[in-house]
Design an enzyme around this catalytic site. Sequence first.
Site, PDB file in Angstrom:
ATOM      1  N   ARG A  63       3.989 -11.566 -16.931  1.00 17.24           N
ATOM      2  CA  ARG A  63       4.216 -10.506 -15.937  1.00 17.24           C
ATOM      3  C   ARG A  63       5.644  -9.958 -16.052  1.00 17.24           C
ATOM      4  O   ARG A  63       5.876  -8.748 -15.918  1.00 17.24           O
ATOM      5  CB  ARG A  63       3.963 -11.088 -14.545  1.00 17.24           C
ATOM      6  CG  ARG A  63       4.100 -10.087 -13.404  1.00 17.24           C
ATOM      7  CD  ARG A  63       3.600 -10.707 -12.108  1.00 17.24           C
ATOM      8  NE  ARG A  63       3.982  -9.901 -10.959  1.00 17.24           N
ATOM      9  CZ  ARG A  63       4.636 -10.365  -9.896  1.00 17.24           C
ATOM     10  NH1 ARG A  63       4.977 -11.647  -9.839  1.00 17.24           N
ATOM     11  NH2 ARG A  63       4.933  -9.582  -8.888  1.00 17.24           N
ATOM     12  N   HIS A  67       6.575  -6.076 -16.560  1.00 19.20           N
ATOM     13  CA  HIS A  67       7.444  -5.345 -15.639  1.00 19.20           C
ATOM     14  C   HIS A  67       8.694  -4.814 -16.339  1.00 19.20           C
ATOM     15  O   HIS A  67       9.193  -3.739 -16.001  1.00 19.20           O
ATOM     16  CB  HIS A  67       7.845  -6.252 -14.472  1.00 19.20           C
ATOM     17  CG  HIS A  67       6.753  -6.446 -13.468  1.00 19.20           C
ATOM     18  ND1 HIS A  67       6.975  -6.926 -12.187  1.00 19.20           N
ATOM     19  CD2 HIS A  67       5.415  -6.234 -13.541  1.00 19.20           C
ATOM     20  CE1 HIS A  67       5.830  -6.997 -11.538  1.00 19.20           C
ATOM     21  NE2 HIS A  67       4.867  -6.589 -12.343  1.00 19.20           N
ATOM     22  N   ASN A  94       9.424  -7.700  -8.220  1.00 20.62           N
ATOM     23  CA  ASN A  94      10.004  -8.722  -9.096  1.00 20.62           C
ATOM     24  C   ASN A  94      10.554  -9.936  -8.352  1.00 20.62           C
ATOM     25  O   ASN A  94      11.005 -10.889  -8.989  1.00 20.62           O
ATOM     26  CB  ASN A  94      11.115  -8.100  -9.946  1.00 20.62           C
ATOM     27  CG  ASN A  94      10.594  -7.056 -10.906  1.00 20.62           C
ATOM     28  OD1 ASN A  94       9.487  -7.172 -11.421  1.00 20.62           O
ATOM     29  ND2 ASN A  94      11.380  -6.014 -11.147  1.00 20.62           N
ATOM     30  N   HIS A 192      -4.603 -10.641 -15.502  1.00 18.28           N
ATOM     31  CA  HIS A 192      -4.837 -11.270 -14.209  1.00 18.28           C
ATOM     32  C   HIS A 192      -5.845 -12.410 -14.296  1.00 18.28           C
ATOM     33  O   HIS A 192      -6.215 -12.988 -13.279  1.00 18.28           O
ATOM     34  CB  HIS A 192      -5.308 -10.224 -13.186  1.00 18.28           C
ATOM     35  CG  HIS A 192      -4.225  -9.299 -12.754  1.00 18.28           C
ATOM     36  ND1 HIS A 192      -4.436  -8.194 -11.951  1.00 18.28           N
ATOM     37  CD2 HIS A 192      -2.885  -9.292 -13.022  1.00 18.28           C
ATOM     38  CE1 HIS A 192      -3.290  -7.564 -11.739  1.00 18.28           C
ATOM     39  NE2 HIS A 192      -2.334  -8.211 -12.381  1.00 18.28           N
TER      40      HIS A 192
END
Length: 326
Positions: A63, A67, A94, A192
């Site tokens: 992740r 990001h 974040n 996910h």
Amino acid sequence: MKQINACGVLLVVWFIFGSLSSVQGDLKMGFYDESCPQAEKIISEYVKKHIPHAPMLAAPILRMHFHDCFVRGCDASLLLNSSSQQAEKDAIPNQTLRGFDFIDRIKSLLEKECPGIVSCADILSLVARDAVVTIGGPTWKVPTGRRDGTVSNKTEALQDIPAPNMNFSQLITSFGKKGLDLNDLVWLSGAHTIGIAHCNAFNKRLYNFTGKFDQDPSIDPFYAANLKKYKCKSLSDNTTFVEMDPGSFLTFDNEYYKNLLKRRGLFTSDAALITNATAKAGVTTLANSSDSVFFTVFAISMEKMNQIEVKTGNEGEIRKHCALVN
């Protein structure tokens, strides 16, 4: 192996063909072969040694890579600290990330091996891939040669990182700004399949979907009832976490897509994938295929994503410490 429908086969073949395009900018496989020949081995061995003891770390590191690439490109700007809490890592999306110290420890090893050579951006890209591989997920090519950015902006993170409450149109717009398309959205959402989410990221779907203390009608009622009873017991719960892929949140597999078809996607952005006919066809293909098909297309989109707006050549710098500009 389950059969894939004709549409799914064409999508997969088209993506494989598309992945054969030339590497963007000055990135290349084996960029450090001469300047720091042990670099990728050091990273890989560290990940293989430590991730098995902390498998839940694979998801936040993946992740983190996602990001980072969505804000100013894959330049490790997410790793930078800020004395005034205005850096990317201070933005709400974040604040629940973990693994910064993991990246820092690898950076320290590389600085001892070959000072000032390996960028934090390349480290993050390689660690994300190696962590997924270590927990049994797919591998993908990571050409190197990225340079580190020197700017990290909280506002840009809020604007550019896709939010869990986005609908399909908003997701397509967000991904499109980064050169990613509908298929990338479907394939990359498969990340996910691992990891957890805190209740406050989706609680409105359970308790106050339209501002009238109602429940999102698109979520499976049985799934929602269980979440309310055993996990997210109130709208204000912001500490409890839920498995993104119930029952296999530590296993990289296609169960995520099967859950979407059962209306058990956790976020609004997950549920959005079956509100569009083309996206739903892609979801259905992956749900009805073997894990190897998912692995193939996920890898292709990851290779595309990890080259977003990269800095190469004389751009940026090679940070001595990933949290600090030189």
